[in-house]
Design a protein around this motif. Structure first.
Motif, PDB file in Angstrom:
ATOM      1  N   GLY A   1      -2.005  -1.192  -1.121  1.00 37.63           N
ATOM      2  CA  GLY A   1      -2.106  -0.624   0.208  1.00 37.63           C
ATOM      3  C   GLY A   1      -1.298   0.631   0.445  1.00 37.63           C
ATOM      4  O   GLY A   1      -1.252   1.127   1.566  1.00 37.63           O
TER       5      GLY A   1
ATOM      6  N   ARG B   1      -1.482   6.748   1.927  1.00 38.30           N
ATOM      7  CA  ARG B   1      -2.072   6.151   3.112  1.00 38.30           C
ATOM      8  C   ARG B   1      -1.336   6.575   4.376  1.00 38.30           C
ATOM      9  O   ARG B   1      -0.121   6.648   4.417  1.00 38.30           O
ATOM     10  CB  ARG B   1      -2.015   4.635   2.990  1.00 38.30           C
TER      11      ARG B   1
ATOM     12  N   LEU C   1      -0.437   5.614   8.146  1.00 36.74           N
ATOM     13  CA  LEU C   1      -0.349   4.418   8.981  1.00 36.74           C
ATOM     14  C   LEU C   1      -0.142   4.822  10.431  1.00 36.74           C
ATOM     15  O   LEU C   1       0.810   5.532  10.763  1.00 36.74           O
ATOM     16  CB  LEU C   1       0.831   3.545   8.537  1.00 36.74           C
TER      17      LEU C   1
ATOM     18  N   ASP D   1       0.851  -4.183  13.223  1.00 39.61           N
ATOM     19  CA  ASP D   1       0.109  -5.250  12.542  1.00 39.61           C
ATOM     20  C   ASP D   1       0.794  -5.682  11.261  1.00 39.61           C
ATOM     21  O   ASP D   1       0.912  -6.864  10.957  1.00 39.61           O
ATOM     22  CB  ASP D   1      -1.307  -4.769  12.209  1.00 39.61           C
ATOM     23  N   LEU D   2       1.219  -4.688  10.520  1.00 40.61           N
ATOM     24  CA  LEU D   2       1.799  -4.965   9.223  1.00 40.61           C
ATOM     25  C   LEU D   2       3.076  -5.789   9.374  1.00 40.61           C
ATOM     26  O   LEU D   2       3.302  -6.749   8.632  1.00 40.61           O
ATOM     27  CB  LEU D   2       2.108  -3.635   8.523  1.00 40.61           C
TER      28      LEU D   2
ATOM     29  N   HIS E   1      -7.809  -6.568  11.223  1.00 43.47           N
ATOM     30  CA  HIS E   1      -6.548  -6.352  10.524  1.00 43.47           C
ATOM     31  C   HIS E   1      -6.870  -6.151   9.062  1.00 43.47           C
ATOM     32  O   HIS E   1      -7.050  -7.103   8.308  1.00 43.47           O
ATOM     33  CB  HIS E   1      -5.641  -7.562  10.720  1.00 43.47           C
TER      34      HIS E   1
ATOM     35  N   ARG F   1      -5.363  -5.130   6.329  1.00 38.15           N
ATOM     36  CA  ARG F   1      -4.552  -5.681   5.245  1.00 38.15           C
ATOM     37  C   ARG F   1      -4.722  -7.190   5.152  1.00 38.15           C
ATOM     38  O   ARG F   1      -4.797  -7.764   4.075  1.00 38.15           O
ATOM     39  CB  ARG F   1      -3.087  -5.321   5.469  1.00 38.15           C
TER      40      ARG F   1
END
Lengths: 244, 244
Positions: A67, A80, A82, A89-90, B162, B164
């Motif tokens: 990711g 990536r 973000l 969310d992560l 989501h 991931r």
DNA sequence: CGGGAACAGATTGTATGCAAAGCTGGCTCG
DNA sequence: CGAGCCAGCTTTGCATACAATCTGTTCCCG
């Protein structure tokens, strides 16, 4: 310092070029040498590392699966990007996973793994104590703190004895963010982190899994809150800036 | 084996050879054509698919990152072996993740996504109703059931929005196990599954996230129990031999 | 003056070649 | 008779070459 691989001696030849490329690219991303959105052109990287494209490509795909990097067909890889929402969310996902890890660790951990956990927690505390008054800006300090922090969390994950979970956490933690977050922490916040480390470790050792899970979750969500503040204020180097 | 993929030199540029190899190898593993421990020799596979080793290799590494395959340096890839304990862990992890997905879906899902979810649940129910009396042994039936079941679960994950998480679930579900599990289900168990699907979907649509999460978790853990019974009773085709 | 087709450069995706690391089997030597 | 070692084959890991695709730009024509 880097996650995942068992910490072996530094034999470059014994590791394989692909693994080497992986380590170096990952570190560059984590520490911000490659920023979000930067294209990762295989040719350029392979020259930079004096390798062929093949292992570089392999490393990039691995980073994609973790990711850190995105691929677009026929357009290659880029670091990536973000958004603030992604970060939120992560962190919430990470909170769930690591909470679960703490629960498992409280059941499956060995005395030795608990000792390692405490040791990391104590070292973190010492490093916090030694750090400057308000904000720790020096990169070396941040890196050391980040390493110790990672070690604490990883010790717990290891004690959980759940390989897939540990693999997933490696990709959920998104180390660049942690690095960024620690950079912005004030001393009081670091002290609070240290306290949560202690409490969590204590609960795990006593076998109180549910409590350990809640503490861990709270610890991580507090980190999220702090990071989101930074991002919304607009100074995050890694997210929040949407223009090219 | 495969129902309709062209294997000849005629190929669509839209997918890429690597993705094609990935699909085919994955399917072979899921359906048991390659059993646990089987070595996946690049040369052989590339000939089988009329490709070069490069895309095959890429596909294998991707499967590795999803946990279906293990690599050992200079010894290549083999289908991963899962012990009974591994299976138990994996299902519990999946339960947590998908429970979280259900919670998120109850907050973030759109009407359209809920409709798709219900549609899949209803089709599953119809397929259960139509299936034979005791055990559905026919591969086609199992495959159809498995597809619909996957569709139901994936719809919810998609509704959670989501990325991931969805990526992680792809590697936590370990489709071979689901396939195996469904093969062993009796009709009453399938009906119970269908009922859980309905209840979960209902809770999600009504926005009762916590309930939806609990139902989903329970649904998956029931599946785990059933599968563990099978595994403990005799060696399932996929686990049972403990040597390294 | 504007739109679009085609060209050129860049970059990925795939194929193939080659050297080194593992494994196997047989042979020699104690 | 058994153990260790050497040779040859298999298979991976890496490098390089080639083809396909994309992007940006220019030039032609309406």
């Amino acid at each position: 310092m880097t996650s995942g691989e068992p910490a072996g001696p530094e034999h470059r030849a014994s590791k394989g070029h692909a693994a080497l490329a992986y380590d170096r690219i990952r570190q560059a991303i984590v520490e911000g040498a490659y920023g979000p959105g930067d294209r990762l052109v295989e040719q350029r990287i392979s020259e930079e590392f004096s390798l062929s494209r093949t292992p570089v490509r392999e490393a990039l795909r691995r980073l994609e699966s973790e990711g850190l990097v995105v691929f677009r067909r026929n357009r290659g890889a880029a670091v990536r990007y973000l958004s603030a929402d992604d970060v939120r969310d992560l962190y919430e996902l990470r909170a769930r996973l690591e909470s679960y890890a703490a629960e498992l660790a409280s059941v499956r951990g060995t005395i030795r793994s608990y000792d390692a956990m405490d040791e990391a927690a104590e070292q973190f505390e010492r490093q916090v104590g030694r750090s400057g008054d308000v904000v720790i800006a020096q990169d070396d300090r941040v890196r050391a703190l980040s390493d110790t922090n990672n070690r604490f969390h990883q010790t717990i994950v290891a004690a959980a004895g759940h390989e897939r979970l540990s693999q997933m956490l490696a990709s959920a933690v998104d180390v660049p963010l942690v690095f960024q977050a620690l950079r912005g922490f004030e001393r009081s916040e670091l002290q609070r982190s240290a306290e949560f480390h202690r409490m969590t470790a204590h609960a795990i050792r006593r076998g109180e899994g549910a409590r350990a899970g809640r503490l861990m979750s709270e610890h991580i969500l507090l980190g999220r809150d702090r990071l989101m503040e930074d991002l919304e204020r607009g100074e995050g180097a890694r997210a929040g800036n949407a223009s090219e």
